[in-house]
Design a protein around this motif. Structure first.
Motif, mmCIF file in Angstrom:
data_model
loop_
_atom_site.group_PDB
_atom_site.id
_atom_site.type_symbol
_atom_site.label_atom_id
_atom_site.label_comp_id
_atom_site.label_asym_id
_atom_site.label_seq_id
_atom_site.Cartn_x
_atom_site.Cartn_y
_atom_site.Cartn_z
ATOM 1 N N ASN A 174 0.943 -1.386 0.122
ATOM 2 C CA ASN A 174 -0.007 -0.125 0.136
ATOM 3 C C ASN A 174 1.195 1.227 0.008
ATOM 4 N N THR A 175 0.196 2.304 -0.310
ATOM 5 C CA THR A 175 1.004 3.588 -0.598
ATOM 6 C C THR A 175 1.928 4.187 0.744
ATOM 7 N N GLN A 176 1.074 4.018 1.926
ATOM 8 C CA GLN A 176 1.828 4.286 2.969
ATOM 9 C C GLN A 176 2.858 3.499 3.541
ATOM 10 N N ALA A 177 2.818 2.258 3.246
ATOM 11 C CA ALA A 177 3.815 1.286 3.533
ATOM 12 C C ALA A 177 4.995 1.549 2.735
ATOM 13 N N TRP A 178 4.940 1.721 1.428
ATOM 14 C CA TRP A 178 5.831 2.195 0.628
ATOM 15 C C TRP A 178 6.539 3.412 0.682
ATOM 16 N N SER A 179 6.058 4.483 1.247
ATOM 17 C CA SER A 179 6.405 5.730 1.632
ATOM 18 C C SER A 179 7.253 5.573 3.198
ATOM 19 N N ALA A 180 6.820 4.801 4.055
ATOM 20 C CA ALA A 180 7.506 4.261 5.068
ATOM 21 C C ALA A 180 8.825 3.386 4.761
ATOM 22 N N THR A 181 8.879 2.530 3.721
ATOM 23 C CA THR A 181 9.938 1.982 3.047
ATOM 24 C C THR A 181 10.900 3.025 2.879
ATOM 25 N N LEU A 182 10.559 3.731 2.091
ATOM 26 C CA LEU A 182 11.738 4.761 1.482
ATOM 27 C C LEU A 182 12.303 5.688 2.697
ATOM 28 N N TYR A 183 11.387 5.928 3.279
ATOM 29 C CA TYR A 183 12.083 6.931 4.570
ATOM 30 C C TYR A 183 13.008 5.805 5.590
ATOM 31 N N TYR A 184 12.439 4.834 5.857
ATOM 32 C CA TYR A 184 13.417 3.983 6.530
ATOM 33 C C TYR A 184 14.665 3.486 5.739
ATOM 34 N N LEU A 185 14.413 3.306 4.325
ATOM 35 C CA LEU A 185 15.719 2.770 3.512
ATOM 36 C C LEU A 185 17.082 3.713 3.768
ATOM 37 N N VAL A 186 16.666 4.974 3.854
ATOM 38 C CA VAL A 186 17.602 6.045 3.898
ATOM 39 C C VAL A 186 18.221 6.136 5.434
ATOM 40 N N HIS A 187 17.456 5.725 6.115
ATOM 41 C CA HIS A 187 18.006 6.083 7.687
ATOM 42 C C HIS A 187 18.857 4.705 7.718
ATOM 43 N N SER A 188 18.251 3.539 7.474
ATOM 44 C CA SER A 188 19.180 2.191 7.632
ATOM 45 C C SER A 188 20.423 2.202 6.574
ATOM 46 N N THR A 189 20.558 3.065 5.733
ATOM 47 C CA THR A 189 21.780 3.033 4.991
ATOM 48 C C THR A 189 22.761 3.953 5.624
ATOM 49 N N LEU A 190 22.390 5.076 5.789
ATOM 50 C CA LEU A 190 23.500 6.004 6.662
ATOM 51 C C LEU A 190 23.964 5.598 7.840
ATOM 52 N N ALA A 205 11.529 15.247 9.164
ATOM 53 C CA ALA A 205 10.868 13.887 8.936
ATOM 54 C C ALA A 205 9.750 14.494 8.053
ATOM 55 N N GLY A 206 8.778 15.728 8.735
ATOM 56 C CA GLY A 206 7.572 15.862 8.120
ATOM 57 C C GLY A 206 7.731 16.198 6.631
ATOM 58 N N PRO A 207 8.401 17.006 6.189
ATOM 59 C CA PRO A 207 8.630 17.383 4.462
ATOM 60 C C PRO A 207 9.118 16.251 3.799
ATOM 61 N N ILE A 208 10.051 15.243 4.675
ATOM 62 C CA ILE A 208 10.517 14.208 3.686
ATOM 63 C C ILE A 208 9.502 13.124 3.604
ATOM 64 N N GLN A 209 8.909 13.007 4.720
ATOM 65 C CA GLN A 209 7.623 11.928 4.715
ATOM 66 C C GLN A 209 6.642 12.469 3.554
ATOM 67 N N GLN A 210 6.440 13.590 3.345
ATOM 68 C CA GLN A 210 5.659 14.404 2.316
ATOM 69 C C GLN A 210 6.164 13.725 0.781
ATOM 70 N N TYR A 211 7.629 13.714 0.876
ATOM 71 C CA TYR A 211 8.197 13.605 -0.454
ATOM 72 C C TYR A 211 7.961 12.072 -0.649
ATOM 73 N N THR A 212 8.272 11.282 0.220
ATOM 74 C CA THR A 212 8.118 9.788 0.157
ATOM 75 C C THR A 212 6.853 9.372 -0.319
ATOM 76 N N GLN A 213 5.947 9.921 0.531
ATOM 77 C CA GLN A 213 4.355 9.699 -0.002
ATOM 78 C C GLN A 213 4.115 10.056 -1.461
ATOM 79 N N ASN A 214 4.495 11.432 -1.815
ATOM 80 C CA ASN A 214 4.323 11.391 -3.250
ATOM 81 C C ASN A 214 4.891 10.484 -4.345
ATOM 82 N N THR A 215 6.291 10.096 -3.750
ATOM 83 C CA THR A 215 7.024 9.112 -4.663
ATOM 84 C C THR A 215 6.165 7.763 -4.509
#
Length: 603
Positions: A338-354, A499-509
């Motif tokens: 679902n869209t929300q899960a994929w948005s969360a995936t992208l947010y957590y992906l950046v965190h886990s890499t760095l 986190a706010g604007p970044i989550q908005q970006y990942t949501q749109n992505t």
């Protein structure tokens, strides 16, 4: 300036591939003596300067691309003016722009750290580093499945050399395993591509997604089987179970900067699963099969990783298992579909890499201060910089375990929120919370051994051998090691604050990558009847127009203006005879049947 901006816009996004490619070629031309004399070679400052300037330029380019993509538009680049699906295209959207920024945001501090000392321990470090960046950028930008394979091979060949950087028996042994596993994955990749092309007749991602629902049942099953084979390949790259046992040991033997940059390598597999198996193969059959496989695999990988971390006997392997656990969390989020899960995936992906890269850099610092004990999880004399090291370790532990208020906690909260109304909500929430608890226990165990139970200098003063070894350890961190860690940790803190604007970006992505109609409209050309110019079903006798068609009757001449630019159409490569055919067919408004838009050319 206007001409430069126009040139930049016309050739976006190929610059992210050209910059590291040309840098690698320039560094090869500079030559490279043996590793023993690199530190005294007069060309070494030039190598470092060219490499760092190129990385900074790549970062600036990636940020510009992110700003362009943030408006929601998709930019495409037709290589050699062959439009999709007949040619290879590069696609810049919000997802690829995010991955480019992540790649260079990690590459710049790691390369700056390695340029002080580590790059003299093996030949062609900077060259291979930039070829790795070229492969990563190409994999994130390509819109063609075969081109994805090509860029995978480029980054893998560079990674083979980088893994052996610094030499050593352990690196060579595990390097053979790493190469063997990836060669097998490459063979499976080609087989999967053959199955897809044989049934669909195209390898362009947008075209495959468009044609897949219209295939005959047997062709559709063959294409889905090819997609699932690609899923196995991407799973090997992402190190998911049961094909991810190689990661902890392999990354543990790599040199410190190589292990840090390799944290982005597994995310290429995650990206490919999300892009190819999540959006190209988005029909009901593909998604049901993938979801039924991916969810248990993600949960098991996450649990296995944290359990392996608890039992790890070396710090670097401990980090590798924690990386494995984070990969399982990402796979679990993707499986929710679902869209929300994929948005969360992208947010957590950046965190886990760095955070994983920062942890590998911390391993290098700790190893340098523990003398003969290196990164073995055994009680040893207290490190000379134990105060600052313990603070860095504590921050990394909080972030990686997912404790508030850091980005790891926010990422897991976003994933938990995405489980609402999902049939497996209870299982997913339980596993993620259990993994977080076990992560805390694992970090507590390691911190207890490294810091709490460490022997103080006055306690070992009467033991001559041990005290002498303690005095021989360096007083400070390796050059630039501590600053590189501070940069990554500061980036993660800023990532948490924004986190706010970044989550908005990942949501749109997440919304954009599920919008296949938008990709089709951007990448695929249409004729005067608003029909996509493609071949369906696949017929080897159907040939697209080439530059040199000769003076043969071409029933498809009227499609040429839709697939090439006006400059090429008016250029020398289109013969007068061909131009007359185009004009005649357009005048008579030739109609094309819906079932085959390209007519077979008579032999």
């Amino acid at each position: 300036m206007h001409n430069f901006i126009q040139f930049w816009a016309e050739h976006t996004p190929i610059f992210s591939i050209i910059i590291p490619a040309f840098t690698g070629f320039i560094l090869v031309l500079l030559g490279n003596p043996g590793s023993g004399s690199l530190a005294y070679d007069w060309r070494q400052p030039w190598r470092r300067g060219i490499s760092l300037i190129s990385a900074l330029l790549g970062l600036a380019t990636a940020i510009c691309y992110l700003m362009v993509a943030s408006h929601g538009q998709i930019s495409s680049y037709n290589l050699s003016e062959w439009t999709a699906p007949f040619g290879i295209v590069l696609v810049l959207d919000q997802l690829s722009a995010l991955m480019l920024v992540l790649t260079y945001a990690l590459a710049v501090p790691v390369l700056w750290f390695a340029s002080r000392e580590w790059d003299t321990r093996g030949r062609y470090f900077h060259t291979m580093f930039h070829f790795l960046l070229m492969g990563l950028c190409g994999a994130f930008l390509t819109g063609d499945l075969f081109n994805l394979f090509v860029f995978f091979e480029i980054l893998l060949m560079a990674s083979y050399v980088l893994l052996l950087h610094g030499q050593g028996k352990a690196r060579f042994q595990l390097g053979i395993h790493y190469v063997t596993i990836n060669l097998l994955a490459s063979a499976l990749f080609l087989i999967g591509l053959g199955m897809i092309y044989g049934s669909v007749g195209s390898l362009n991602m947008a075209d495959v997604a468009r044609l897949l629902p219209s295939l005959q049942p047997d062709e559709h099953k063959l294409a889905v089987a090819g997609g699932l084979l690609l899923f196995v390949v991407f799973g090997i790259k992402a190190a998911m179970l049961p094909v991810g046992f190689w990661l902890p040991k392999t990354y543990a033997v790599a040199t410190t900067p190589v292990a840090a940059i390799f944290t982005i390598m597994t995310k290429v597999g995650i990206y490919a699963i999300l892009r190819v198996n999540g959006t190209v193969f988005d029909d009901a059959l593909s998604q049901s099969i993938l979801q039924n496989c991916l969810l248990p695999i993600g949960l098991i990988t996450s649990l296995y990783g944290v359990i392996g971390a608890i039992g790890a006997e070396r710090l670097r392997r401990f980090v590798g298992f924690m990386v494995l656990s984070s990969i399982g969390t990402l796979l679990t989020a993707i499986a929710l579909f679902n869209t929300q899960a994929w948005s969360a995936t992208l947010y957590y992906l950046v965190h886990s890499t760095l955070i994983a890269a920062a942890f590998y850099l911390l391993c290098g610092w700790i190893t340098s201060q523990r003398g003969v004990y290196k990164d073995h999880l055994k009680i040893a004399p207290q490190m000379k910089q134990h105060h600052v090291l313990s603070i860095c370790y504590f921050l990394i532990a909080l972030m990686m375990a997912g404790l508030p208020p850091f980005s790891g906690f926010l990422g897991k909260v976003f994933i938990l929120q995405a489980t609402a109304n999902e049939p497996y909500q209870g299982i997913v929430i339980t596993v993620i919370l259990v993994v977080s608890l076990l992560s805390i226990l694992a970090f507590t165990r390691v911190g207890f051994i490294l810091f709490w139970r460490a022997s103080k200098p006055e306690e070992i003063a009467h033991i001559d051998a041990e005290y002498t070894a303690y005095q021989a350890t360096p007083e400070k961190a390796p050059p630039r090691n501590d600053i590189a860690i501070y940069v990554l940790l500061a980036s993660l803190i800023c990532y948490m604050v924004a986190a706010g604007p970044i989550q908005q970006y990942t949501q749109n992505t997440a919304l954009q990558i599920q919008n296949n109609a938008l990709y089709e409209a951007t990448l695929l050309k249409k004729d005067e009847l608003n029909q996509v110019i493609s071949v369906q079903p696949f017929d080897p006798e159907n040939l697209p127009e080439t530059k040199y068609g000769g003076e043969e009757l071409d029933p498809n001449a009227h499609l040429i203006p839709y697939t090439i630019s006006e400059d090429t159409l008016s250029g020398e490569h289109i013969s007068p005879y061909k131009l007359r055919q185009i004009q005649e067919q357009q005048t008579h408004e030739m109609l094309i049947p819906d079932d085959a838009q390209l007519k077979p050319v008579e032999p």
